[in-house]
Design a protein around this motif. Structure first.
Motif, PDB file in Angstrom:
ATOM      1  N   GLY A 117      21.331 -24.640 -17.445  1.00  0.00           N
ATOM      2  CA  GLY A 117      21.302 -24.617 -18.862  1.00  0.00           C
ATOM      3  C   GLY A 117      22.277 -25.799 -19.169  1.00  0.00           C
ATOM      4  O   GLY A 117      22.198 -26.892 -18.521  1.00  0.00           O
ATOM      5  N   ALA A 118      22.585 -26.108 -20.454  1.00  0.00           N
ATOM      6  CA  ALA A 118      23.381 -27.018 -21.178  1.00  0.00           C
ATOM      7  C   ALA A 118      24.851 -27.015 -20.984  1.00  0.00           C
ATOM      8  O   ALA A 118      25.199 -25.969 -21.209  1.00  0.00           O
ATOM      9  CB  ALA A 118      22.772 -27.368 -22.538  1.00  0.00           C
ATOM     10  N   LEU A 119      25.462 -28.076 -20.672  1.00  0.00           N
ATOM     11  CA  LEU A 119      27.092 -28.126 -20.760  1.00  0.00           C
ATOM     12  C   LEU A 119      27.418 -28.899 -21.915  1.00  0.00           C
ATOM     13  O   LEU A 119      26.840 -29.879 -21.988  1.00  0.00           O
ATOM     14  CB  LEU A 119      27.142 -28.775 -19.200  1.00  0.00           C
ATOM     15  CG  LEU A 119      28.802 -28.872 -19.207  1.00  0.00           C
ATOM     16  CD1 LEU A 119      29.531 -27.306 -18.721  1.00  0.00           C
ATOM     17  CD2 LEU A 119      29.113 -30.028 -18.049  1.00  0.00           C
ATOM     18  N   GLY A 120      28.654 -28.357 -22.348  1.00  0.00           N
ATOM     19  CA  GLY A 120      29.117 -29.104 -23.633  1.00  0.00           C
ATOM     20  C   GLY A 120      30.221 -29.669 -23.083  1.00  0.00           C
ATOM     21  O   GLY A 120      30.569 -29.798 -21.888  1.00  0.00           O
ATOM     22  N   VAL A 121      31.229 -30.371 -23.961  1.00  0.00           N
ATOM     23  CA  VAL A 121      32.175 -31.031 -23.707  1.00  0.00           C
ATOM     24  C   VAL A 121      33.431 -30.579 -24.505  1.00  0.00           C
ATOM     25  O   VAL A 121      33.399 -30.517 -25.955  1.00  0.00           O
ATOM     26  CB  VAL A 121      31.992 -32.658 -23.582  1.00  0.00           C
ATOM     27  CG1 VAL A 121      31.585 -33.074 -25.045  1.00  0.00           C
ATOM     28  CG2 VAL A 121      33.187 -33.439 -23.067  1.00  0.00           C
ATOM     29  N   HIS A 122      34.479 -30.620 -24.232  1.00  0.00           N
ATOM     30  CA  HIS A 122      35.703 -30.505 -24.835  1.00  0.00           C
ATOM     31  C   HIS A 122      36.982 -31.292 -24.447  1.00  0.00           C
ATOM     32  O   HIS A 122      37.326 -31.532 -23.068  1.00  0.00           O
ATOM     33  CB  HIS A 122      36.346 -28.971 -24.911  1.00  0.00           C
ATOM     34  CG  HIS A 122      37.518 -28.765 -25.292  1.00  0.00           C
ATOM     35  ND1 HIS A 122      37.878 -28.646 -26.601  1.00  0.00           N
ATOM     36  CD2 HIS A 122      38.995 -28.501 -24.587  1.00  0.00           C
ATOM     37  CE1 HIS A 122      38.978 -28.337 -26.926  1.00  0.00           C
ATOM     38  NE2 HIS A 122      39.783 -28.256 -25.688  1.00  0.00           N
ATOM     39  N   TYR A 123      37.796 -31.984 -25.081  1.00  0.00           N
ATOM     40  CA  TYR A 123      38.740 -32.855 -24.784  1.00  0.00           C
ATOM     41  C   TYR A 123      40.242 -32.039 -24.967  1.00  0.00           C
ATOM     42  O   TYR A 123      40.332 -31.683 -26.336  1.00  0.00           O
ATOM     43  CB  TYR A 123      38.833 -34.040 -25.697  1.00  0.00           C
ATOM     44  CG  TYR A 123      37.522 -35.094 -25.291  1.00  0.00           C
ATOM     45  CD1 TYR A 123      37.426 -35.998 -24.143  1.00  0.00           C
ATOM     46  CD2 TYR A 123      36.256 -34.824 -26.260  1.00  0.00           C
ATOM     47  CE1 TYR A 123      36.366 -36.611 -23.932  1.00  0.00           C
ATOM     48  CE2 TYR A 123      35.170 -35.513 -26.093  1.00  0.00           C
ATOM     49  CZ  TYR A 123      35.189 -36.464 -24.967  1.00  0.00           C
ATOM     50  OH  TYR A 123      33.915 -37.166 -24.528  1.00  0.00           O
ATOM     51  N   LYS A 215      21.669 -25.902 -26.489  1.00  0.00           N
ATOM     52  CA  LYS A 215      22.961 -25.703 -26.861  1.00  0.00           C
ATOM     53  C   LYS A 215      24.014 -25.203 -25.508  1.00  0.00           C
ATOM     54  O   LYS A 215      23.221 -24.736 -24.784  1.00  0.00           O
ATOM     55  CB  LYS A 215      23.098 -24.590 -28.273  1.00  0.00           C
ATOM     56  CG  LYS A 215      22.607 -23.474 -27.872  1.00  0.00           C
ATOM     57  CD  LYS A 215      22.573 -22.522 -28.969  1.00  0.00           C
ATOM     58  CE  LYS A 215      21.915 -21.210 -28.791  1.00  0.00           C
ATOM     59  NZ  LYS A 215      21.957 -20.291 -30.198  1.00  0.00           N
ATOM     60  N   ALA A 216      25.251 -25.637 -25.692  1.00  0.00           N
ATOM     61  CA  ALA A 216      25.861 -25.493 -24.592  1.00  0.00           C
ATOM     62  C   ALA A 216      25.976 -23.954 -24.225  1.00  0.00           C
ATOM     63  O   ALA A 216      26.154 -23.067 -25.023  1.00  0.00           O
ATOM     64  CB  ALA A 216      27.223 -25.905 -24.765  1.00  0.00           C
ATOM     65  N   VAL A 217      26.197 -23.685 -22.682  1.00  0.00           N
ATOM     66  CA  VAL A 217      26.242 -22.291 -22.153  1.00  0.00           C
ATOM     67  C   VAL A 217      27.694 -22.181 -21.688  1.00  0.00           C
ATOM     68  O   VAL A 217      28.286 -21.423 -21.410  1.00  0.00           O
ATOM     69  CB  VAL A 217      25.034 -21.790 -21.476  1.00  0.00           C
ATOM     70  CG1 VAL A 217      23.767 -21.780 -22.203  1.00  0.00           C
ATOM     71  CG2 VAL A 217      25.002 -22.821 -20.190  1.00  0.00           C
ATOM     72  N   ALA A 218      28.263 -23.543 -21.369  1.00  0.00           N
ATOM     73  CA  ALA A 218      29.684 -23.728 -20.733  1.00  0.00           C
ATOM     74  C   ALA A 218      30.092 -25.114 -21.201  1.00  0.00           C
ATOM     75  O   ALA A 218      29.255 -25.841 -21.799  1.00  0.00           O
ATOM     76  CB  ALA A 218      29.454 -23.806 -19.226  1.00  0.00           C
ATOM     77  N   VAL A 219      31.457 -25.281 -20.806  1.00  0.00           N
ATOM     78  CA  VAL A 219      31.877 -26.468 -21.246  1.00  0.00           C
ATOM     79  C   VAL A 219      32.904 -27.158 -20.370  1.00  0.00           C
ATOM     80  O   VAL A 219      33.405 -26.721 -19.581  1.00  0.00           O
ATOM     81  CB  VAL A 219      32.899 -26.116 -22.555  1.00  0.00           C
ATOM     82  CG1 VAL A 219      33.774 -27.386 -23.135  1.00  0.00           C
ATOM     83  CG2 VAL A 219      32.059 -25.660 -23.661  1.00  0.00           C
TER      84      VAL A 219
END
Length: 323
Positions: A117-123, A215-219
């Motif tokens: 799936g897709a990976l998002g990002v968090h700072y 859309k993200a499934v993990a970050v």
């Protein structure tokens, strides 16, 4: 579904609790396997507390209690996993509530061996965002469109143009198929890119299907102590790590008898291009001439390939951003 989530833990005392809790939210998660890799912080103590608190959390260390790196650490997790499915999660990353929505449906079909799936990002801080925004931005790490499993391997090795990438955090595979078809699992001598090398081979041997891509499934959690900081501070040359990665893939390709000749040539070309990229500017053309004589097929195909022509003149930042 009975999913084993494998979490390598190194220098992640601030983040591992969030990672574990994000995995435990799913009833499909049969166990969370923490492998503590001799962290310099208090991560071991945090892991011990998590294992005491949650029945589904299991804690392991290497037999010598030493530090072995991400590859051997994930391997130890795989050796101790007992679920029917395997998922991975870095200790400073976390799952979103939709993480296994696609998997629950797709794995009803026995021919589906893996799902990505897709990976998002968090700072985690403004400092981290300032330092790494130019690398990750706010973009999804994802495959750009839905592909047939037979096209995933060529797409991963960038054989037919831009395909996009998927992260190991968003991968779920059948454990029995993984054990049967992939040997070794993670290459223990690769300190960086061992997950990329693993995903390349995995996408060749297993039929991988797209899950949620838009859309993200993990970050991905980005902070100042990420492993990539070693690259950013020039302690490790990113071009040199790419050479090692493609050298490894090239060695595997040469020994894989069922791999088509054009695929082997493409992989060799990618290896050559990063070798040349690493060379001082005065030596680049000499290396091109040398390989044009000793490895004509890959260099000839490279001359007509825009990615090859770009690679040989990449700077360090561009190489890092393309990962």
């Amino acid at each position: 579904m009975k999913i084993s989530v494998i979490v390598p833990v190194y220098n992640a005392e601030k983040y591992v609790s969030q990672a574990v809790e994000s995995a435990l939210q799913f009833e499909e998660v049969f166990e969370v396997i923490l492998i503590e890799d001799k962290s310099p912080d208090n991560a071991l103590q945090v892991c011990q507390e998590l294992a005491q608190k949650h029945d589904r959390v299991k804690l392991f260390q290497h037999p010598d209690k030493g530090n072995h790196g991400a590859g051997p650490t994930r391997n130890l997790g795989l050796e101790n996993a007992t679920g029917d499915f395997i998922a991975f999660l870095d200790a400073d990353d976390y799952y979103l509530p939709n993480r296994f929505d696609a998997e629950k449906e797709l794995f009803k079909d026995p021919k589906v061996e893996g799902v990505y799936g897709a990976l998002g990002v968090h700072y985690y801080s403004e400092k981290a965002k300032e330092q790494y925004y130019r690398v990750f931005g706010d973009r999804l790490t994802t495959v750009h469109k839905r592909h047939d499993p037979k096209d995933v391997f060529p797409g991963q090795i960038n054989m037919r143009g831009s395909f996009g990438l998927f992260s190991i955090d968003t991968l779920t595979v059948r454990r029995d198929v993984l054990v049967k078809k992939l040997n070794p699992f993670f290459k223990t001598h690769l300190r960086l890119h061992q997950d990329t090398e693993f995903l390349f081979r995995l996408s060749y041997y297993l039929d991988l299907y797209p899950g949620i891509l838009d859309k993200a499934v993990a970050v991905r959690g980005v902070h100042e102590d990420n492993r990539i900081t070693k690259v950013d501070t020039k302690k490790i040359n990113p071009a040199s790590t790419k050479v090692l990665l493609w050298r490894e893939i090239n060695a595997w390709a040469e020994n894989e008898n069922n791999l088509p000749k054009d695929v082997k040539i493409h992989i060799r070309r990618m290896h050559r291009s990063f070798e040349i990229a690493l060379a001082p500017i005065a030596k680049k053309w000499g290396m091109l001439m040398k390989y044009a004589i000793t490895d004509y097929p890959s260099i000839r195909s490279g001359v007509y390939n825009i990615n090859f022509r770009k690679n040989i003149f990449l700077d360090d930042f561009t190489i890092r951003k393309k990962e």
